[in-house]
Write an enzyme that holds these catalytic residues in place. Structure first.
Site, PDB file in Angstrom:
ATOM      1  N   TYR A  10     -12.655  -9.618   4.618  1.00  0.00           N
ATOM      2  CA  TYR A  10     -13.134  -9.448   2.900  1.00  0.00           C
ATOM      3  C   TYR A  10     -13.194 -10.475   2.282  1.00  0.00           C
ATOM      4  CZ  TYR A  10     -12.624  -6.952  -1.416  1.00  0.00           C
ATOM      5  OH  TYR A  10     -12.837  -6.752  -2.711  1.00  0.00           O
ATOM      6  N   SER A 122      -0.466 -15.037  -1.830  1.00  0.00           N
ATOM      7  CA  SER A 122      -0.378 -13.848  -2.472  1.00  0.00           C
ATOM      8  C   SER A 122       0.803 -13.711  -3.678  1.00  0.00           C
ATOM      9  CB  SER A 122       0.039 -12.657  -1.637  1.00  0.00           C
ATOM     10  OG  SER A 122       0.174 -11.432  -2.215  1.00  0.00           O
ATOM     11  N   TYR A 147       5.395  -8.883   5.966  1.00  0.00           N
ATOM     12  CA  TYR A 147       3.730  -9.605   5.415  1.00  0.00           C
ATOM     13  C   TYR A 147       4.094 -10.558   4.267  1.00  0.00           C
ATOM     14  CZ  TYR A 147      -0.154  -9.893   2.386  1.00  0.00           C
ATOM     15  OH  TYR A 147      -1.225 -10.705   1.790  1.00  0.00           O
ATOM     16  N   LYS A 151       3.721 -15.124   3.820  1.00  0.00           N
ATOM     17  CA  LYS A 151       2.964 -15.864   2.814  1.00  0.00           C
ATOM     18  C   LYS A 151       3.956 -16.786   2.289  1.00  0.00           C
ATOM     19  CE  LYS A 151      -0.806 -14.135   3.628  1.00  0.00           C
ATOM     20  NZ  LYS A 151      -1.835 -14.816   4.040  1.00  0.00           N
ATOM     21  N   ASN A 177      -4.970  -9.043  -7.242  1.00  0.00           N
ATOM     22  CA  ASN A 177      -5.400  -7.795  -6.529  1.00  0.00           C
ATOM     23  C   ASN A 177      -7.011  -7.909  -6.379  1.00  0.00           C
ATOM     24  OD1 ASN A 177      -2.696  -6.911  -7.293  1.00  0.00           O
ATOM     25  ND2 ASN A 177      -3.151  -5.042  -6.338  1.00  0.00           N
TER      26      ASN A 177
HETATM   27  C1  UD1 Z   1      -0.258  -4.091  -1.793  1.00  0.00           C
HETATM   28  C2  UD1 Z   1       0.674  -4.924  -1.294  1.00  0.00           C
HETATM   29  C3  UD1 Z   1       0.883  -6.234  -1.677  1.00  0.00           C
HETATM   30  C4  UD1 Z   1      -0.424  -6.818  -1.219  1.00  0.00           C
HETATM   31  C5  UD1 Z   1      -1.619  -6.332  -1.892  1.00  0.00           C
HETATM   32  C6  UD1 Z   1      -2.985  -6.690  -1.048  1.00  0.00           C
HETATM   33  C7  UD1 Z   1       2.356  -2.978  -1.274  1.00  0.00           C
HETATM   34  C8  UD1 Z   1       3.640  -2.276  -1.628  1.00  0.00           C
HETATM   35  N1  UD1 Z   1       2.077  -4.065  -1.852  1.00  0.00           N
HETATM   36  O1  UD1 Z   1      -0.240  -4.335  -3.430  1.00  0.00           O
HETATM   37  O2  UD1 Z   1       1.999  -6.690  -0.806  1.00  0.00           O
HETATM   38  O3  UD1 Z   1      -0.254  -8.388  -1.386  1.00  0.00           O
HETATM   39  O4  UD1 Z   1      -1.561  -4.791  -1.892  1.00  0.00           O
HETATM   40  O5  UD1 Z   1      -4.104  -6.017  -1.835  1.00  0.00           O
HETATM   41  O6  UD1 Z   1       1.748  -2.304  -0.220  1.00  0.00           O
HETATM   42  N2  UD1 Z   1      -1.854   3.252  -5.916  1.00  0.00           N
HETATM   43  C9  UD1 Z   1      -1.891   4.538  -5.947  1.00  0.00           C
HETATM   44  N3  UD1 Z   1      -2.320   5.473  -4.980  1.00  0.00           N
HETATM   45  C10 UD1 Z   1      -2.942   4.771  -3.708  1.00  0.00           C
HETATM   46  C11 UD1 Z   1      -2.859   3.693  -3.632  1.00  0.00           C
HETATM   47  C12 UD1 Z   1      -2.418   2.796  -4.655  1.00  0.00           C
HETATM   48  O7  UD1 Z   1      -1.275   5.150  -6.963  1.00  0.00           O
HETATM   49  O8  UD1 Z   1      -3.332   5.523  -2.924  1.00  0.00           O
HETATM   50  C13 UD1 Z   1      -1.202   2.232  -6.798  1.00  0.00           C
HETATM   51  C14 UD1 Z   1      -0.115   1.740  -6.373  1.00  0.00           C
HETATM   52  O9  UD1 Z   1       1.157   2.492  -6.618  1.00  0.00           O
HETATM   53  C15 UD1 Z   1      -0.178   0.424  -7.148  1.00  0.00           C
HETATM   54  C16 UD1 Z   1      -1.644   0.185  -7.550  1.00  0.00           C
HETATM   55  O10 UD1 Z   1      -2.376   1.508  -7.206  1.00  0.00           O
HETATM   56  O11 UD1 Z   1       0.351   0.462  -8.484  1.00  0.00           O
HETATM   57  C17 UD1 Z   1      -2.510  -0.859  -6.653  1.00  0.00           C
HETATM   58  O12 UD1 Z   1      -1.821  -0.514  -5.317  1.00  0.00           O
HETATM   59  P1  UD1 Z   1      -2.528  -1.562  -4.134  1.00  0.00           P
HETATM   60  O13 UD1 Z   1      -4.122  -1.550  -3.964  1.00  0.00           O
HETATM   61  O14 UD1 Z   1      -1.757  -1.068  -2.886  1.00  0.00           O
HETATM   62  O15 UD1 Z   1      -2.069  -2.766  -4.214  1.00  0.00           O
HETATM   63  P2  UD1 Z   1      -0.561  -3.578  -4.657  1.00  0.00           P
HETATM   64  O16 UD1 Z   1       0.503  -2.538  -4.554  1.00  0.00           O
HETATM   65  O17 UD1 Z   1      -0.721  -4.342  -5.999  1.00  0.00           O
END
Ligand code: UD1
Length: 336
Positions: A10, A122, A147, A151, A177
């Site tokens: 990506y 990260s 993971y 890093k 992100n």
């Molecule tokens: C996640 C990883 C992080 C990684 C990053 C890469 C975890 C705990 N952390 O970060 O280590 O470096 O991805 O991009 O997995 N959310 C929802 N519903 C969903 C999916 C996500 O509410 O179905 C919310 C999550 O709670 C969070 C936000 O969306 O608040 C972003 O989530 P996500 O895209 O998974 O990123 P990170 O949690 O920041």
């Protein structure tokens, strides 16, 4: 020529586009474990040129050594090749240490130390940061997943390698992100299986590929109760790699090993991302509020002053533009 490991992934693929736009020549190595050859076709369509590609796993030292010896003209390495599923890393930590730490060690052992090196790190290395926005010299916390630990260890290896070899220069970019896709519609985020990350989950659920989104908790101590992140357009993140490479090539580093946050400096909640999606797509998103996700950090966004001042880079795209590009990518690729 710049070696791009994981160049069909990506972030790697978007970086290849930006490097070629700046007139650089690239050599992509990728083991296709989480990518495919359509990405190479997409890159060739976008850039209008054929691109050097070798299918190779950086964990395999002999073919990697051979490849590097066959390319004495290498002038830099950008190392993206790594496994990145947080949940899977807890179930299979050894895979993560082998891939992410083992792969990095192989690369460092096979490339001459005078070749500049850029590492995909990260914001996960900050864990639950004590202060916001997060600056680069915030304390590094014990990561919440194997993971994340790979890093942190990767960064430590690079720092120690730079101390041991006076001519070794490296930069770690700590991504916040990344979201969105290239405007051409030829490359974007294409996670295998059901996505875990918010934006691909939103776009895939909006076309009915996967069940509706669950928002993981709305009782956090934030303005609207949902978690806050720093979402950066992947093309802006890709441009940061070009800027980092230029810094190394022009010998502008202040120390042999440097780290930079790459984000926008803006925090957005989950509900704000949903609102952005609804604005740019004109669709209303079907979602529900569920329990918190184990291990989630409440709020994380970057202080990007160091990158703004020293990398000669700044992010160009807004949240809406990034979400819009992710939606266009989904619509173009709904059949995939
Ligand atoms: C996640 C990883 C992080 C990684 C990053 C890469 C975890 C705990 N952390 O970060 O280590 O470096 O991805 O991009 O997995 N959310 C929802 N519903 C969903 C999916 C996500 O509410 O179905 C919310 C999550 O709670 C969070 C936000 O969306 O608040 C972003 O989530 P996500 O895209 O998974 O990123 P990170 O949690 O920041």
């Amino acid at each position: 020529m710049i070696l791009i490991t994981g160049g069909l992934g990506y972030i790697g693929s978007h970086t290849v586009v930006e490097l070629i736009a700046q007139g650089k020549e690239v050599l992509i190595v990728d083991d296709l474990s989480n990518s495919n050859l359509q990405v190479l076709e997409g890159l060739e369509k976008i850039t209008g040129q054929s691109i050097n590609f070798v299918q190779l796993d950086v964990k395999e030292a002999p073919p990697l050594n051979e490849l590097i010896q066959a390319h004495p003209q290498l002038e830099g390495v950008i190392h993206f090749a790594a496994a990145k599923a947080v949940g899977e890393s807890a179930l299979n930590p050894l895979k993560y240490y082998q891939n992410n730490v083992g792969g990095l060690l192989n690369l460092l052992q096979s490339i001459p130390t005078n070749i500049p090196f850029i590492f995909s790190s990260s914001c996960t290395v900050y864990g639950d940061a004590d202060a916001l926005p997060i600056v680069e010299n915030s304390p590094i916390k014990r990561p919440k997943s194997p993971y994340g630990n790979t890093k942190k260890i990767g960064e430590e290896i690079l720092e120690e390698h730079s101390r041991a070899h006076a001519n070794f220069k490296a930069i770690s970019l700590r991504y916040f992100n990344p979201i969105g896709a290239h405007a051409s519609g030829y490359i974007g985020e294409n996670p295998k299986g059901q996505p875990e990350n918010l934006v691909p989950y939103i776009t895939q659920s909006a076309v009915g590929k996967i069940p509706p989104l669950t928002v993981f908790g709305d009782d956090y101590p934030t303005a609207d109760g949902t978690c806050v992140r720093d979402y950066i357009h992947v093309v802006d993140l890709a441009r940061a790699h070009v800027a980092a490479f230029n810094r190394l090539e022009e010998n502008k580093s202040k120390t042999a090993y440097e780290v930079f946050n790459v984000g926008t400096g803006q925090g957005h909640s989950v509900l704000e991302v949903i609102a952005s999606f609804e604005r740019v797509s004109g669709k209303s998103l079907n979602y529900s509020i569920g329990p918190r996700r184990e291990g989630d950090i409440v709020t994380a966004y970057a202080n990007v002053d160091k990158a703004l001042q020293q990398l000669n880079w700044s992010p160009k795209y807004s949240l809406d533009e990034a979400v819009h590009s992710a939606w266009q990518w989904e619509l173009n690729n709904s059949s995939r």
